[in-house]
Design an enzyme around this catalytic site. Structure first.
Site, mmCIF file in Angstrom:
data_model
loop_
_atom_site.group_PDB
_atom_site.id
_atom_site.type_symbol
_atom_site.label_atom_id
_atom_site.label_comp_id
_atom_site.label_asym_id
_atom_site.label_seq_id
_atom_site.Cartn_x
_atom_site.Cartn_y
_atom_site.Cartn_z
ATOM 1 N N GLU A 292 0.839 -1.193 0.000
ATOM 2 C CA GLU A 292 0.000 0.000 0.000
ATOM 3 C C GLU A 292 0.870 1.237 0.000
ATOM 4 O OE1 GLU A 292 -0.678 0.399 4.843
ATOM 5 O OE2 GLU A 292 -2.291 -0.397 3.583
ATOM 6 N N THR A 294 0.455 5.910 0.099
ATOM 7 C CA THR A 294 -0.377 6.986 0.622
ATOM 8 C C THR A 294 -1.660 7.144 -0.186
ATOM 9 O OG1 THR A 294 1.611 8.140 1.342
ATOM 10 C CG2 THR A 294 -0.403 9.431 1.219
ATOM 11 N N ALA A 298 -2.019 -1.994 -3.547
ATOM 12 C CA ALA A 298 -1.433 -2.894 -4.541
ATOM 13 C C ALA A 298 -1.893 -4.318 -4.256
ATOM 14 C CB ALA A 298 0.095 -2.811 -4.499
ATOM 15 N N GLU A 406 4.051 -5.670 -14.118
ATOM 16 C CA GLU A 406 4.679 -6.967 -13.876
ATOM 17 C C GLU A 406 5.017 -7.095 -12.390
ATOM 18 O OE1 GLU A 406 8.611 -7.738 -15.250
ATOM 19 O OE2 GLU A 406 9.218 -5.626 -15.148
ATOM 20 N N ASP A 411 9.952 -5.027 -1.989
ATOM 21 C CA ASP A 411 10.687 -3.766 -1.956
ATOM 22 C C ASP A 411 11.963 -3.924 -1.127
ATOM 23 O OD1 ASP A 411 9.982 -3.542 0.759
ATOM 24 O OD2 ASP A 411 8.173 -2.436 0.273
ATOM 25 N N ASP A 447 12.338 10.345 -6.615
ATOM 26 C CA ASP A 447 11.693 9.763 -5.431
ATOM 27 C C ASP A 447 12.114 8.296 -5.267
ATOM 28 O OD1 ASP A 447 10.121 9.837 -3.165
ATOM 29 O OD2 ASP A 447 8.290 9.260 -4.225
ATOM 30 N N ASN A 452 10.492 2.113 -3.442
ATOM 31 C CA ASN A 452 10.272 2.175 -4.890
ATOM 32 C C ASN A 452 11.290 1.359 -5.678
ATOM 33 O OD1 ASN A 452 7.996 3.773 -4.723
ATOM 34 N ND2 ASN A 452 9.125 5.691 -4.900
ATOM 35 N N THR A 487 5.629 9.074 -9.960
ATOM 36 C CA THR A 487 4.758 10.219 -9.674
ATOM 37 C C THR A 487 5.529 11.525 -9.663
ATOM 38 O OG1 THR A 487 3.372 8.766 -8.322
ATOM 39 C CG2 THR A 487 3.066 11.130 -8.059
#
Length: 598
Positions: A292, A294, A298, A406, A411, A447, A452, A487
């Site tokens: 997840e 903010t 997912a 994909e 992470d 970012d 990420n 983003t």
């Protein structure tokens, strides 16, 4: 002659009595007189002999009697002492004559000013003189209505895409070949990159995504141009109020146009249902939440991951954040599609890298979460503890954008690295991806925190990429890296520059000093000087420095003291680089290159 009796000396021939009076001088005896004369004669002889041997020059002591800053005592004794006299005081100005303040004169002055027309001073540096509100000389003042008309027309024409079918063919997948839209051609063979384009149209930015009207086809231009605007004429300014009211209609029209543009980019004529999208990839009972953020959630569906982002709603995300708008998601959609071309599935062979996550599909949906998604969300909340609000709070008319990606793995925050070789593999793969994207599209992620970056172990021990036409092969030690979430990213497609103006989010730079991620945002702000549209490849290096800090401070893996020293030395060298391309050829990565074209 003398004897000691009871501690007292007495003269036996002349007894001495104790008396308390002044003692009278006694005459010396003949023996004492002769002794005194002989002693004085010897002293005189010695003085005469010394004087005859070497006459001594006597030094005057007068010169030693003076002290610094004062008159010599020897000289000052001959002078009349006069103490210094005080300087006469400077006479002040004579006092002003006292008189009554003339309030009547002041009131008359301001009354006169009130009668005259006051002119607002122009900020222009050009010197002008004004008399009674009229400028001297032939200075033309533009009509307010004319300027307002031009502004309204420009606002009306932007996003005036209507139901154009050309936009629906932008950035389609391999099953649907991309077609040009408004002059912006995303066909791999004709997509302009910064090195191939000498003129870049910089019209796309976060919060305002518009297309050059001169590039639109004629049919779209005709539909987009209004025949007339009420109250906006070149003759007078009678109906300015009506023109101002038109602004709300223009704003509403813009929102519809942006949403329609987003639909067409996703190849849709109307929104879909969430259940319809998810059922294409797996059975609804197999849906599993895997993460997840903010703004979204997912879910794992088969071999893919679907990211759901709510848009254009009034309900605040988690009670705090305003939902993203259509134009913001339109930018991210275009950027994601563009990065897909770096995977090498087209004719572009100059810059190729598979590290950026593959976007398989993009869909606009409407409605509430269905039962299968609610069940998966609640299971995650029970096991991991969700920080987001329950999705059942979204209303029935809520819109979403679904990114079908994909499956890139876990992470970096939760992935367990085994040894120093895997840590270096992570760094070199991320650096190579950023270097390739820099060369192809002047890309900056902006970012790239550890949430990420996705990692998974694969059977391949090498990775091939192409940088400016030069093929290279690097060792990966069986680790595959994927970069996600664009983003905040900045990219130059050759036709437009897409970026997010971070000036509108000052809270991003107010994080704690001890947090490495917050410090990286602040360093980016210092590098860019708040000019987020421009290209600053140094920001990519800042995130590489962040990753080295994460490996040193937050990740535990098998390493020696020499490995830790090598990471600190790498960090010191990274601080001198200005781009990821420079960092790629650092000595720390030299032994990871196993082959490259000459």
């Amino acid at each position: 002659m003398y004897s000691n009796s009871g501690g007292k000396f007495t003269d036996q021939e002349h007894p001495v009595e104790e008396v308390y009076r002044r003692r009278k001088p006694r005459k010396p005896t003949p023996d004492e007189e002769s002794l005194r004369e002989s002693s004085s004669s010897r002293k005189e002889k010695l003085r005469v002999s010394l004087a005859a041997a070497a006459p001594v020059k006597r030094v005057s002591w007068n010169r030693f009697l003076s002290t610094r800053g004062r008159t010599s005592i020897a000289v000052g004794a001959c002078l009349d002492y006069q103490p210094p006299q005080k300087k006469a005081k400077r006479k002040g100005r004579p006092p002003r004559p006292k008189s009554k303040y003339n309030f009547e004169k002041e009131r008359a002055y301001f009354e006169k000013l009130d009668e005259e027309e006051l002119i607002e001073e122009s900020p222009s540096p050009i010197p002008r003189t004004w008399v009674a509100g009229i400028p001297k000389g032939n200075v033309e003042i533009p009509k307010l209505c004319s300027a307002l008309e031009k502004w309204l027309l420009s606002k009306k024409l932007n996003f005036g895409l209507g139901s154009s079918n050309t936009l629906a063919r932008i950035l389609q997948s391999s099953a649907m070949r991309p077609s040009p839209i408004g002059g912006i051609n995303f066909e791999p063979s004709s997509l302009k990159t910064p090195e191939r384009s000498s003129r870049v149209n910089s019209r796309l930015s976060s919060g305002q995504i518009s297309f050059d009207l001169s590039l639109l086809d004629g049919s779209v231009h005709e539909r987009s141009t209004p025949k007339s605007l009420p109250g906006v004429g070149n003759e007078g300014c009678e109906d300015i109020d009506a023109a101002v009211k038109e602004l709300s209609l223009v704003s509403t029209s813009e929102e519809l146009d942006r949403f329609n543009a987003l639909l067409e980019v996703c190849g849709q004529s109307s929104p879909s249902k969430l259940q319809d999208v998810f059922s294409k990839y797996c059975d609804p009972e197999e849906i599993e939440k895997v993460g997840e953020g903010t703004y979204g959630e997912a879910f794992k569906v088969g071999n893919c991951v679907c990211k759901i982002v709510p848009i254009d709603g009034n309900l605040r995300v988690n009670g705090v954040e305003v939902q993203k708008r259509s134009e913001e998601l339109l930018e991210e959609v275009v950027l994601s599609r563009t990065l897909n071309y770096l995977r090498g599935n087209n004719d572009n062979v100059q810059n190729v890298c598979p590290t950026f996550i593959e976007t398989k599909d993009l869909r606009v949906c409407q409605g509430s979460y269905d039962a299968a998604l609610i069940k998966a969300w609640e299971a995650w909340d029970e096991n991991c503890g969700s920080e987001n609000d329950h999705p059942e709070a979204f209303p029935e008319n809520q819109f979403y954008v679904v990114f079908v990606l994909e499956h890139g793995g876990k992470d970096l925050e939760s992935f367990v690295l085994l040894n120093f070789d895997e840590a270096r593999s992570l760094l070199v793969q991320v650096t190579a991806a950023l270097a390739v994207a820099e060369a192809a599209y002047e890309f900056e992620h902006r970012d790239l925190h550890w949430g990420n970056i996705l990692l998974r172990r694969s059977g391949s021990v090498t990775m091939q990429f192409t940088l400016e036409g030069k093929q290279m092969l690097i060792r990966t030690f069986g680790l595959a890296i994927s970069i996600i979430d664009f983003t905040l990213s900045r990219i130059n497609t050759g036709e437009a520059i897409l970026f997010l103006d971070l000036c509108s989010d000052p809270e991003l730079f107010n994080g704690p000093k001890s947090d490495k991620q917050s410090e990286t945002y602040k360093k980016m702000k210092k590098v860019t000087q708040d000019h987020w549209k421009e290209s600053f490849p140094r920001t990519n290096v800042l995130w590489l420095l962040y990753l080295v800090d994460i490996l040193l401070l937050n990740k535990a893996f098998d390493r020696t003291s020499k490995d830790a020293r090598d990471l600190r030395a790498l960090k010191k060298r990274l601080d001198q680089y200005q781009s990821a391309r420079e960092a790629l050829f650092d000595p720390c990565f030299s032994d990871l290159f196993v082959g490259c074209d000459s």
